[in-house]
Design an enzyme around this catalytic site. Sequence first.
Site, PDB file in Angstrom:
ATOM      1  N   ASP A  84      -5.781  -7.468   3.765  1.00  0.00           N
ATOM      2  CA  ASP A  84      -6.995  -6.856   3.205  1.00  0.00           C
ATOM      3  C   ASP A  84      -7.825  -7.925   2.512  1.00  0.00           C
ATOM      4  OD1 ASP A  84      -8.751  -4.789   2.315  1.00  0.00           O
ATOM      5  OD2 ASP A  84      -7.826  -4.949   0.335  1.00  0.00           O
ATOM      6  N   TYR A 134       0.813  -1.222   0.000  1.00  0.00           N
ATOM      7  CA  TYR A 134       0.000   0.000   0.000  1.00  0.00           C
ATOM      8  C   TYR A 134       0.846   1.272   0.000  1.00  0.00           C
ATOM      9  CZ  TYR A 134      -4.655  -2.025   0.784  1.00  0.00           C
ATOM     10  OH  TYR A 134      -5.854  -2.679   0.655  1.00  0.00           O
ATOM     11  N   ASP A 155     -11.623  -9.963   3.941  1.00  0.00           N
ATOM     12  CA  ASP A 155     -12.910  -9.991   3.227  1.00  0.00           C
ATOM     13  C   ASP A 155     -13.356 -11.440   3.064  1.00  0.00           C
ATOM     14  OD1 ASP A 155     -13.003  -7.229   2.914  1.00  0.00           O
ATOM     15  OD2 ASP A 155     -13.634  -7.342   0.817  1.00  0.00           O
ATOM     16  N   LYS A 158       4.444 -14.997   1.140  1.00  0.00           N
ATOM     17  CA  LYS A 158       4.611 -15.618  -0.180  1.00  0.00           C
ATOM     18  C   LYS A 158       6.118 -15.786  -0.374  1.00  0.00           C
ATOM     19  CE  LYS A 158       3.091 -17.111  -4.177  1.00  0.00           C
ATOM     20  NZ  LYS A 158       2.344 -18.381  -4.304  1.00  0.00           N
ATOM     21  N   ASP A 186      -1.500 -18.147  -0.703  1.00  0.00           N
ATOM     22  CA  ASP A 186      -2.476 -18.870  -1.531  1.00  0.00           C
ATOM     23  C   ASP A 186      -3.061 -20.058  -0.756  1.00  0.00           C
ATOM     24  OD1 ASP A 186       0.100 -19.854  -1.687  1.00  0.00           O
ATOM     25  OD2 ASP A 186       0.067 -20.279  -3.831  1.00  0.00           O
TER      26      ASP A 186
HETATM   27  C1  IPM Z   1     -10.266  -1.999   4.269  1.00  0.00           C
HETATM   28  C2  IPM Z   1     -10.622  -1.311   2.969  1.00  0.00           C
HETATM   29  C3  IPM Z   1      -9.570  -0.257   2.652  1.00  0.00           C
HETATM   30  C4  IPM Z   1      -8.226  -0.952   2.502  1.00  0.00           C
HETATM   31  C5  IPM Z   1      -9.879   0.610   1.409  1.00  0.00           C
HETATM   32  C6  IPM Z   1     -11.198   1.329   1.542  1.00  0.00           C
HETATM   33  C7  IPM Z   1      -8.768   1.567   1.099  1.00  0.00           C
HETATM   34  O1  IPM Z   1     -10.758  -2.235   1.946  1.00  0.00           O
HETATM   35  O2  IPM Z   1     -10.118  -1.311   5.296  1.00  0.00           O
HETATM   36  O3  IPM Z   1     -10.127  -3.219   4.268  1.00  0.00           O
HETATM   37  O4  IPM Z   1      -7.920  -1.473   1.419  1.00  0.00           O
HETATM   38  O5  IPM Z   1      -7.476  -0.985   3.477  1.00  0.00           O
HETATM   39 MG    MG Z   2     -10.665  -4.250   2.590  1.00  0.00          MG
END
Ligand code: IPM
Ligand code: MG
Length: 359
Positions: A247, A141, A251, A191, A223
């Site tokens: 990140d 990032y 999710d 990785k 992975d």
């Molecule tokens: C998260 C979100 C953020 C990230 C975005 C909105 C920049 O996806 O907090 O997980 O990628 O960190």
């Molecule tokens: Mg996110």
Amino acid sequence: MNFKITLLPGDGIGPEVVHEATRVLDVVAKKYNHTFCFQERLMGGCSIDKYGTSLTDEALADCKSSDAVLLGAVGGPKWDDPNAKDRPERGLLALRKGLGVFANLRPVKVHPALIDSSPLKPEKLKDVDILVIRELTGGLYFGQPKMREMRDGKQYAVDTLEYFDYEIKRIMDLAFDLAKGRKKKVTSVDKANVLESSRLWRQIASNVGTANPGIQLEHTLVDTASMKLITSPASFDVIVTENMFGDILTDEASVLAGSMGMLPSASLGESAVPEKEARIGLYEPIHGSAPDIAGRGIANPVGTILSAALMLRHSFKLEDEAQLIENAVYQTIADGARTVDLGGALTTCEMTDEILKNL
Ligand code: IPM
Ligand code: MG
């Protein structure tokens, strides 16, 4: 006790869910005789619209001079132009960096009553209790160079995955520290078969592992980790990983909990590391601004309310109060209250009303 909390409701459903969290905090304050003083600032797309920048110096300074920051979400189609010079997400990254919150804690628990909300087979979800620790101020990032230009008549873009040893060491120390109060297992995700930065990551993880013989350390490739999160999620305890890996994996992990709207997060700086000077914590749900449902009052407020509980625990050391909120949410889910994302029909406000009844 007195605490000053900066609210950054942001964009989309952010303001809706942050508002509900303040209702919960107000009730907790009354019950325990605390004063939570809220100051609201703009960050993200709303700040671009008003000030021409996603995070003003003033807003960052106000966050720094408060005791904690509670954030909703940022972003939306309105600010998605790829050629725009600023984006809502840039404000969020500048905030994380500016506050020095390098460790993003994302606990993933499966409430028994929500097992049916997940597409996974029920037996896979039994005993799932994971703490993902995502590195938040380094890696892909933030690495430099990060840019786009024309090279020999061709479009060229680069992002850089870089880490210093100390950035890995401090987050490993925290992971091992937190594992002590849990099932005493750390899974370091990298990785290392391809990336040099991951080989450094793995080396430092091993060193910290050697210094903590009471904790089991396992190295897993990202992975493989993404597969195991679905095939055997209960085998994980603490997961510690690079910014972007974290990140993506969180999710994925939110699917275990039934909805992304359920998951809170706490981002901590040096104060997370014992004997270091206290810093400001940043608390936010892991979901985004959900422009598709924004303004309709149907967002799930639980992720933000649980983030407020993490704020009480980590920044204010109010463990009883944090547990009161968590238990109230737990009971509300057990009682069958459901927002739309969980297959129910309660509005954001009604869901909070149910939680308040259980406080
Ligand atoms: C998260 C979100 C953020 C990230 C975005 C909105 C920049 O996806 O907090 O997980 O990628 O960190
Ligand atoms: Mg996110």
